[in-house]
Design a protein around this motif. Structure first.
Motif, PDB file in Angstrom:
ATOM      1  N   ILE A  46      23.712  13.229   4.489  1.00  0.00           N
ATOM      2  CA  ILE A  46      22.184  13.267   4.665  1.00  0.00           C
ATOM      3  C   ILE A  46      21.924  11.668   5.186  1.00  0.00           C
ATOM      4  N   SER A  47      21.221  11.688   6.099  1.00  0.00           N
ATOM      5  CA  SER A  47      20.356  10.548   6.707  1.00  0.00           C
ATOM      6  C   SER A  47      19.058  10.476   6.991  1.00  0.00           C
ATOM      7  N   ASN A  48      18.283   9.512   6.899  1.00  0.00           N
ATOM      8  CA  ASN A  48      16.948   9.339   7.064  1.00  0.00           C
ATOM      9  C   ASN A  48      16.604   8.179   7.830  1.00  0.00           C
ATOM     10  N   ASN A  49      16.625   8.282   9.080  1.00  0.00           N
ATOM     11  CA  ASN A  49      16.641   7.072  10.014  1.00  0.00           C
ATOM     12  C   ASN A  49      15.612   7.263  11.049  1.00  0.00           C
ATOM     13  N   ASP A  50      14.873   5.807  11.545  1.00  0.00           N
ATOM     14  CA  ASP A  50      13.916   5.984  12.497  1.00  0.00           C
ATOM     15  C   ASP A  50      12.934   7.381  12.121  1.00  0.00           C
ATOM     16  N   GLY A  51      12.648   7.773  11.147  1.00  0.00           N
ATOM     17  CA  GLY A  51      11.625   8.823  10.952  1.00  0.00           C
ATOM     18  C   GLY A  51      12.232  10.154  11.257  1.00  0.00           C
ATOM     19  N   VAL A  52      13.439  10.168  11.327  1.00  0.00           N
ATOM     20  CA  VAL A  52      14.271  11.418  11.548  1.00  0.00           C
ATOM     21  C   VAL A  52      14.984  11.707  10.294  1.00  0.00           C
ATOM     22  N   PHE A  53      14.636  12.881   9.792  1.00  0.00           N
ATOM     23  CA  PHE A  53      15.495  13.371   8.503  1.00  0.00           C
ATOM     24  C   PHE A  53      16.771  14.492   9.040  1.00  0.00           C
ATOM     25  N   THR A  54      18.169  14.047   8.740  1.00  0.00           N
ATOM     26  CA  THR A  54      19.284  14.835   9.303  1.00  0.00           C
ATOM     27  C   THR A  54      20.044  15.263   8.211  1.00  0.00           C
ATOM     28  N   VAL A  55      20.692  16.525   8.159  1.00  0.00           N
ATOM     29  CA  VAL A  55      21.519  16.988   7.037  1.00  0.00           C
ATOM     30  C   VAL A  55      22.802  17.565   8.129  1.00  0.00           C
ATOM     31  N   ALA A  56      23.663  17.061   7.790  1.00  0.00           N
ATOM     32  CA  ALA A  56      25.095  17.683   8.670  1.00  0.00           C
ATOM     33  C   ALA A  56      26.058  18.431   7.847  1.00  0.00           C
ATOM     34  N   LEU A  57      26.351  19.632   8.045  1.00  0.00           N
ATOM     35  CA  LEU A  57      27.120  20.582   7.313  1.00  0.00           C
ATOM     36  C   LEU A  57      28.473  20.842   7.819  1.00  0.00           C
ATOM     37  N   PRO A  58      29.367  20.491   7.208  1.00  0.00           N
ATOM     38  CA  PRO A  58      30.675  20.625   7.780  1.00  0.00           C
ATOM     39  C   PRO A  58      30.890  21.954   8.001  1.00  0.00           C
ATOM     40  N   LEU A  59      31.277  22.646   9.128  1.00  0.00           N
ATOM     41  CA  LEU A  59      32.031  23.910   9.170  1.00  0.00           C
ATOM     42  C   LEU A  59      33.606  24.270   8.866  1.00  0.00           C
ATOM     43  N   LEU A  60      33.711  25.198   8.241  1.00  0.00           N
ATOM     44  CA  LEU A  60      34.922  25.449   7.670  1.00  0.00           C
ATOM     45  C   LEU A  60      35.791  26.455   8.268  1.00  0.00           C
ATOM     46  N   LYS A  61      37.208  26.475   7.991  1.00  0.00           N
ATOM     47  CA  LYS A  61      37.892  27.458   8.374  1.00  0.00           C
ATOM     48  C   LYS A  61      38.970  27.796   7.031  1.00  0.00           C
ATOM     49  N   ALA A  62      39.479  29.052   6.994  1.00  0.00           N
ATOM     50  CA  ALA A  62      40.296  29.397   6.097  1.00  0.00           C
ATOM     51  C   ALA A  62      41.740  28.788   6.311  1.00  0.00           C
ATOM     52  N   TYR A  63      42.188  28.179   5.037  1.00  0.00           N
ATOM     53  CA  TYR A  63      43.623  27.742   5.257  1.00  0.00           C
ATOM     54  C   TYR A  63      44.287  28.192   4.122  1.00  0.00           C
ATOM     55  N   GLY A  64      45.033  29.468   4.006  1.00  0.00           N
ATOM     56  CA  GLY A  64      45.756  30.000   2.814  1.00  0.00           C
ATOM     57  C   GLY A  64      44.397  30.524   1.931  1.00  0.00           C
ATOM     58  N   ASP A  65      44.446  30.132   0.767  1.00  0.00           N
ATOM     59  CA  ASP A  65      43.647  30.501  -0.289  1.00  0.00           C
ATOM     60  C   ASP A  65      42.276  29.306  -0.523  1.00  0.00           C
ATOM     61  N   LYS A  66      42.520  28.231   0.531  1.00  0.00           N
ATOM     62  CA  LYS A  66      41.469  27.244   0.466  1.00  0.00           C
ATOM     63  C   LYS A  66      40.561  27.140   1.765  1.00  0.00           C
ATOM     64  N   TYR A  67      39.763  26.387   1.811  1.00  0.00           N
ATOM     65  CA  TYR A  67      38.849  26.071   3.057  1.00  0.00           C
ATOM     66  C   TYR A  67      38.888  24.718   3.414  1.00  0.00           C
ATOM     67  N   VAL A  68      38.938  24.407   4.590  1.00  0.00           N
ATOM     68  CA  VAL A  68      39.199  23.124   5.125  1.00  0.00           C
ATOM     69  C   VAL A  68      38.174  22.872   6.290  1.00  0.00           C
ATOM     70  N   PRO A  69      37.715  21.613   6.526  1.00  0.00           N
ATOM     71  CA  PRO A  69      36.544  21.395   7.593  1.00  0.00           C
ATOM     72  C   PRO A  69      37.627  21.437   8.802  1.00  0.00           C
ATOM     73  N   VAL A  70      36.878  21.857   9.897  1.00  0.00           N
ATOM     74  CA  VAL A  70      37.496  21.797  11.189  1.00  0.00           C
ATOM     75  C   VAL A  70      37.618  20.599  11.714  1.00  0.00           C
TER      76      VAL A  70
END
Length: 315
Positions: free
Chosen positions: A291-315
Protein backbone atom coordinates in the motif's frame (compact mmCIF):
# COMPACT_ATOMS: atom_id res chain seq x y z
CA UNK A 1 36.39 -61.98 31.33
CA UNK A 2 35.37 -58.82 33.20
CA UNK A 3 32.09 -58.93 35.09
CA UNK A 4 29.28 -56.45 34.49
CA UNK A 5 28.32 -54.68 37.70
CA UNK A 6 25.05 -52.98 38.58
CA UNK A 7 26.94 -49.70 38.33
CA UNK A 8 27.90 -50.47 34.74
CA UNK A 9 24.30 -51.38 33.86
CA UNK A 10 23.07 -48.17 35.47
CA UNK A 11 25.65 -46.14 33.56
CA UNK A 12 24.65 -47.80 30.28
CA UNK A 13 20.97 -47.16 30.97
CA UNK A 14 21.61 -43.50 31.80
CA UNK A 15 23.81 -43.17 28.72
CA UNK A 16 21.12 -44.70 26.48
CA UNK A 17 18.46 -42.42 28.01
CA UNK A 18 20.55 -39.27 27.45
CA UNK A 19 21.36 -40.28 23.87
CA UNK A 20 17.67 -40.91 23.13
CA UNK A 21 16.63 -37.59 24.68
CA UNK A 22 19.39 -35.68 22.82
CA UNK A 23 18.49 -37.08 19.38
CA UNK A 24 14.75 -36.68 19.95
CA UNK A 25 15.18 -33.06 21.03
CA UNK A 26 17.58 -32.20 18.23
CA UNK A 27 15.36 -33.66 15.49
CA UNK A 28 12.04 -32.40 16.84
CA UNK A 29 13.02 -28.82 17.68
CA UNK A 30 13.73 -25.99 15.25
CA UNK A 31 17.21 -24.76 16.12
CA UNK A 32 19.46 -22.33 14.27
CA UNK A 33 23.20 -22.82 14.75
CA UNK A 34 25.53 -20.12 13.42
CA UNK A 35 28.73 -21.59 11.95
CA UNK A 36 30.93 -18.87 10.52
CA UNK A 37 29.00 -17.09 7.78
CA UNK A 38 26.45 -19.89 7.45
CA UNK A 39 23.50 -20.94 9.58
CA UNK A 40 22.61 -24.58 10.13
CA UNK A 41 18.85 -25.01 10.56
CA UNK A 42 17.41 -28.19 12.01
CA UNK A 43 14.18 -27.38 10.18
CA UNK A 44 15.94 -28.56 6.98
CA UNK A 45 16.27 -32.33 6.56
CA UNK A 46 19.73 -32.15 4.93
CA UNK A 47 21.04 -30.09 7.85
CA UNK A 48 19.54 -32.50 10.38
CA UNK A 49 21.12 -35.46 8.58
CA UNK A 50 24.57 -33.87 8.77
CA UNK A 51 24.15 -33.00 12.45
CA UNK A 52 22.92 -36.53 13.27
CA UNK A 53 25.98 -38.15 11.66
CA UNK A 54 28.41 -35.84 13.45
CA UNK A 55 26.55 -36.21 16.74
CA UNK A 56 26.52 -40.01 16.46
CA UNK A 57 30.31 -40.08 16.00
CA UNK A 58 30.69 -37.71 18.96
CA UNK A 59 28.43 -39.84 21.16
CA UNK A 60 30.36 -43.00 20.27
CA UNK A 61 33.67 -41.32 21.04
CA UNK A 62 32.41 -39.99 24.40
CA UNK A 63 31.25 -43.46 25.39
CA UNK A 64 34.71 -44.83 24.86
CA UNK A 65 36.19 -42.01 26.91
CA UNK A 66 33.74 -42.70 29.75
CA UNK A 67 35.35 -46.08 30.44
CA UNK A 68 32.03 -47.93 30.60
CA UNK A 69 32.73 -51.53 29.44
CA UNK A 70 31.06 -52.63 26.22
CA UNK A 71 31.45 -56.35 26.93
CA UNK A 72 28.57 -58.48 28.09
CA UNK A 73 28.39 -61.68 30.13
CA UNK A 74 26.51 -63.24 27.21
CA UNK A 75 28.69 -61.94 24.41
CA UNK A 76 32.27 -61.32 25.51
CA UNK A 77 34.93 -59.72 23.34
CA UNK A 78 34.45 -58.28 19.86
CA UNK A 79 30.94 -59.72 19.51
CA UNK A 80 29.77 -57.53 22.39
CA UNK A 81 31.27 -54.42 20.80
CA UNK A 82 29.52 -55.21 17.52
CA UNK A 83 26.16 -55.71 19.26
CA UNK A 84 26.64 -52.51 21.22
CA UNK A 85 27.26 -50.53 18.02
CA UNK A 86 24.20 -52.10 16.37
CA UNK A 87 22.01 -51.34 19.38
CA UNK A 88 23.27 -47.74 19.42
CA UNK A 89 22.51 -47.31 15.71
CA UNK A 90 19.03 -48.80 16.17
CA UNK A 91 18.33 -46.55 19.15
CA UNK A 92 19.41 -43.42 17.29
CA UNK A 93 17.51 -44.45 14.15
CA UNK A 94 14.35 -45.11 16.16
CA UNK A 95 14.62 -41.71 17.86
CA UNK A 96 15.08 -39.95 14.51
CA UNK A 97 12.07 -41.84 13.09
CA UNK A 98 9.88 -40.80 16.02
CA UNK A 99 11.04 -37.18 15.66
CA UNK A 100 10.30 -37.19 11.90
CA UNK A 101 6.81 -38.58 12.52
CA UNK A 102 6.26 -35.85 15.11
CA UNK A 103 7.44 -33.21 12.63
CA UNK A 104 5.05 -34.49 9.95
CA UNK A 105 2.17 -34.50 12.41
CA UNK A 106 3.01 -30.99 13.61
CA UNK A 107 3.32 -29.71 10.03
CA UNK A 108 -0.05 -31.28 9.20
CA UNK A 109 -1.66 -29.63 12.23
CA UNK A 110 -0.15 -26.26 11.35
CA UNK A 111 -1.45 -26.60 7.77
CA UNK A 112 -4.92 -27.42 9.09
CA UNK A 113 -4.77 -24.40 11.38
CA UNK A 114 -3.68 -22.13 8.50
CA UNK A 115 -6.51 -23.47 6.35
CA UNK A 116 -9.04 -22.87 9.12
CA UNK A 117 -7.76 -19.33 9.63
CA UNK A 118 -7.88 -18.68 5.90
CA UNK A 119 -11.45 -19.98 5.64
CA UNK A 120 -12.42 -17.77 8.56
CA UNK A 121 -10.84 -14.68 7.01
CA UNK A 122 -12.40 -15.44 3.62
CA UNK A 123 -15.77 -15.85 5.30
CA UNK A 124 -15.31 -12.49 7.02
CA UNK A 125 -14.38 -10.90 3.68
CA UNK A 126 -17.42 -12.35 1.93
CA UNK A 127 -19.63 -11.28 4.81
CA UNK A 128 -18.20 -7.76 4.65
CA UNK A 129 -18.82 -7.59 0.89
CA UNK A 130 -22.33 -9.00 1.19
CA UNK A 131 -23.09 -6.63 4.05
CA UNK A 132 -22.00 -3.68 1.93
CA UNK A 133 -24.02 -4.94 -1.02
CA UNK A 134 -27.24 -5.58 0.88
CA UNK A 135 -27.12 -2.60 3.24
CA UNK A 136 -30.01 -0.17 2.79
CA UNK A 137 -27.78 2.53 1.29
CA UNK A 138 -26.50 0.26 -1.48
CA UNK A 139 -29.95 -1.13 -2.27
CA UNK A 140 -31.47 2.34 -2.19
CA UNK A 141 -28.90 3.64 -4.70
CA UNK A 142 -29.27 0.55 -6.89
CA UNK A 143 -33.05 0.80 -6.96
CA UNK A 144 -32.82 4.54 -7.65
CA UNK A 145 -30.52 3.79 -10.59
CA UNK A 146 -32.97 1.23 -11.98
CA UNK A 147 -35.87 3.63 -11.44
CA UNK A 148 -34.01 6.46 -13.18
CA UNK A 149 -33.19 4.51 -16.32
CA UNK A 150 -36.09 2.10 -16.65
CA UNK A 151 -38.35 4.60 -18.45
CA UNK A 152 -35.57 6.10 -20.54
CA UNK A 153 -33.60 3.00 -21.40
CA UNK A 154 -35.11 -0.40 -20.65
CA UNK A 155 -32.05 -2.19 -22.02
CA UNK A 156 -29.77 -0.27 -19.61
CA UNK A 157 -32.05 -1.19 -16.70
CA UNK A 158 -31.89 -4.85 -17.69
CA UNK A 159 -28.11 -4.69 -17.95
CA UNK A 160 -27.93 -3.16 -14.46
CA UNK A 161 -30.11 -5.90 -12.96
CA UNK A 162 -28.12 -8.62 -14.76
CA UNK A 163 -24.84 -7.18 -13.50
CA UNK A 164 -26.25 -6.92 -9.99
CA UNK A 165 -27.31 -10.59 -10.02
CA UNK A 166 -23.91 -11.58 -11.43
CA UNK A 167 -22.17 -9.80 -8.56
CA UNK A 168 -24.21 -11.68 -5.96
CA UNK A 169 -23.80 -14.98 -7.81
CA UNK A 170 -20.02 -14.63 -7.89
CA UNK A 171 -19.82 -13.86 -4.17
CA UNK A 172 -21.90 -16.92 -3.32
CA UNK A 173 -20.08 -19.21 -5.79
CA UNK A 174 -16.67 -18.28 -4.38
CA UNK A 175 -17.75 -19.44 -0.93
CA UNK A 176 -15.25 -21.87 0.56
CA UNK A 177 -12.58 -21.22 -2.08
CA UNK A 178 -9.34 -19.65 -0.80
CA UNK A 179 -8.36 -18.45 -4.30
CA UNK A 180 -9.88 -18.04 -7.75
CA UNK A 181 -8.34 -17.39 -11.15
CA UNK A 182 -7.79 -13.83 -12.28
CA UNK A 183 -10.12 -14.53 -15.22
CA UNK A 184 -12.97 -15.28 -12.78
CA UNK A 185 -12.17 -12.24 -10.69
CA UNK A 186 -12.05 -10.00 -13.77
CA UNK A 187 -15.44 -11.29 -14.94
CA UNK A 188 -16.92 -10.37 -11.56
CA UNK A 189 -15.09 -7.03 -11.50
CA UNK A 190 -16.42 -6.14 -14.95
CA UNK A 191 -19.99 -6.70 -13.74
CA UNK A 192 -19.34 -4.61 -10.62
CA UNK A 193 -17.70 -1.81 -12.63
CA UNK A 194 -20.66 -1.78 -15.04
CA UNK A 195 -22.96 -1.21 -12.07
CA UNK A 196 -20.81 1.69 -10.89
CA UNK A 197 -20.73 3.22 -14.37
CA UNK A 198 -24.53 3.05 -14.65
CA UNK A 199 -24.98 4.58 -11.22
CA UNK A 200 -22.32 7.31 -11.34
CA UNK A 201 -22.23 7.92 -15.11
CA UNK A 202 -19.59 10.58 -15.93
CA UNK A 203 -18.48 10.92 -12.29
CA UNK A 204 -16.22 7.88 -12.43
CA UNK A 205 -13.71 6.48 -14.89
CA UNK A 206 -12.30 2.97 -14.48
CA UNK A 207 -9.57 1.73 -16.81
CA UNK A 208 -8.66 -1.97 -16.82
CA UNK A 209 -5.38 -2.92 -18.51
CA UNK A 210 -4.58 -6.54 -17.64
CA UNK A 211 -3.09 -8.81 -20.34
CA UNK A 212 -4.82 -12.17 -20.94
CA UNK A 213 -1.58 -14.01 -20.12
CA UNK A 214 -2.29 -13.37 -16.42
CA UNK A 215 -5.76 -14.96 -16.50
CA UNK A 216 -4.68 -18.36 -15.15
CA UNK A 217 -2.95 -16.89 -12.08
CA UNK A 218 -4.65 -16.82 -8.70
CA UNK A 219 -5.74 -14.34 -6.06
CA UNK A 220 -8.24 -14.25 -3.16
CA UNK A 221 -11.88 -13.84 -4.26
CA UNK A 222 -13.51 -10.35 -4.38
CA UNK A 223 -10.07 -8.71 -3.93
CA UNK A 224 -10.46 -6.18 -6.74
CA UNK A 225 -14.01 -5.34 -5.70
CA UNK A 226 -12.76 -4.48 -2.21
CA UNK A 227 -10.14 -2.08 -3.62
CA UNK A 228 -12.47 -0.40 -6.12
CA UNK A 229 -15.19 -0.04 -3.50
CA UNK A 230 -12.62 1.41 -1.11
CA UNK A 231 -11.72 4.10 -3.67
CA UNK A 232 -15.38 4.95 -4.32
CA UNK A 233 -16.20 5.12 -0.63
CA UNK A 234 -13.39 7.47 0.39
CA UNK A 235 -13.11 9.90 -2.54
CA UNK A 236 -15.18 12.75 -3.97
CA UNK A 237 -16.78 12.13 -7.38
CA UNK A 238 -18.40 14.65 -9.74
CA UNK A 239 -18.77 15.21 -13.47
CA UNK A 240 -16.30 18.11 -13.20
CA UNK A 241 -13.84 16.10 -11.15
CA UNK A 242 -14.39 12.39 -11.96
CA UNK A 243 -12.77 9.70 -9.87
CA UNK A 244 -10.18 7.90 -11.99
CA UNK A 245 -9.34 4.32 -11.07
CA UNK A 246 -6.89 2.14 -12.97
CA UNK A 247 -6.40 -1.62 -12.74
CA UNK A 248 -3.18 -2.92 -14.28
CA UNK A 249 -0.58 -5.70 -14.04
CA UNK A 250 3.00 -4.97 -13.05
CA UNK A 251 5.84 -7.29 -11.99
CA UNK A 252 3.61 -10.20 -10.99
CA UNK A 253 1.06 -8.04 -9.20
CA UNK A 254 -2.38 -6.61 -9.89
CA UNK A 255 -2.15 -2.89 -9.17
CA UNK A 256 -5.20 -0.75 -8.37
CA UNK A 257 -4.59 2.99 -8.11
CA UNK A 258 -6.68 6.15 -7.90
CA UNK A 259 -6.12 9.86 -7.57
CA UNK A 260 -6.81 10.90 -4.00
CA UNK A 261 -9.67 13.36 -3.50
CA UNK A 262 -10.81 12.62 0.01
CA UNK A 263 -14.33 13.37 1.15
CA UNK A 264 -14.67 16.03 3.82
CA UNK A 265 -17.51 14.04 5.32
CA UNK A 266 -16.18 10.51 5.38
CA UNK A 267 -18.48 7.54 4.84
CA UNK A 268 -18.90 5.12 7.75
CA UNK A 269 -16.26 2.43 7.51
CA UNK A 270 -15.27 -0.61 9.56
CA UNK A 271 -11.65 -0.23 8.42
CA UNK A 272 -11.37 -3.99 7.85
CA UNK A 273 -11.26 -4.13 4.04
CA UNK A 274 -7.53 -3.67 3.41
CA UNK A 275 -6.60 -5.33 6.69
CA UNK A 276 -8.68 -8.38 5.85
CA UNK A 277 -7.14 -8.57 2.38
CA UNK A 278 -3.64 -8.36 3.85
CA UNK A 279 -4.43 -11.11 6.38
CA UNK A 280 -5.70 -13.40 3.63
CA UNK A 281 -2.39 -13.01 1.79
CA UNK A 282 -0.41 -13.66 4.97
CA UNK A 283 -2.20 -16.97 5.46
CA UNK A 284 -2.11 -17.95 1.79
CA UNK A 285 1.55 -17.36 1.00
CA UNK A 286 3.13 -15.60 4.01
CA UNK A 287 3.21 -12.50 1.80
CA UNK A 288 1.60 -9.10 2.12
CA UNK A 289 -0.11 -6.53 -0.06
CA UNK A 290 1.73 -3.29 -0.82
CA UNK A 291 0.00 0.00 0.00
CA UNK A 292 1.35 3.43 -0.93
CA UNK A 293 0.00 6.98 -0.95
CA UNK A 294 2.47 9.16 -2.84
CA UNK A 295 2.03 12.38 -4.81
CA UNK A 296 -1.72 12.26 -4.38
CA UNK A 297 -2.10 8.75 -5.80
CA UNK A 298 -3.29 5.87 -3.62
CA UNK A 299 -2.01 2.49 -4.84
CA UNK A 300 -2.50 -1.09 -3.70
CA UNK A 301 -0.54 -3.97 -5.27
CA UNK A 302 -1.83 -7.54 -4.88
CA UNK A 303 0.66 -10.37 -5.56
CA UNK A 304 -0.60 -12.88 -8.11
CA UNK A 305 -0.19 -16.47 -6.98
CA UNK A 306 0.33 -19.93 -8.43
CA UNK A 307 -0.26 -23.33 -6.87
CA UNK A 308 2.82 -25.16 -5.59
CA UNK A 309 1.76 -28.53 -4.17
CA UNK A 310 -0.74 -27.77 -1.43
CA UNK A 311 0.56 -24.19 -1.04
CA UNK A 312 0.40 -20.94 -2.97
CA UNK A 313 3.45 -18.88 -3.89
CA UNK A 314 3.82 -15.47 -5.57
CA UNK A 315 4.77 -15.63 -9.25
Amino acid sequence: MSQITWGDLGSKFLYAFLVAWLFLWLNAANINIAVGFRTIRTSKFSHRLLINILLFLLVRWLFRLSGIPEVSALRPGRGATFLFNISLVLEVSFCILIAEIYRLFRKHQEQLLRNEMLLKINAEARFEVLKNQVNPHFLFNSLNTINAVIDKDVAAAKRFVNNMSQVYRHILNSSGRPVITLAEEMEFTTAYVSMLMERHADSISIEIMVPDEYNSLLLPPVSLQVLIENAVKHNVMSTGNPLKISVSAHEGCIVVSNKVSERKLKSPSTGTGLWNLDQRYRHLCSGTITISNNDGVFTVALPLLKAYGDKYVPV
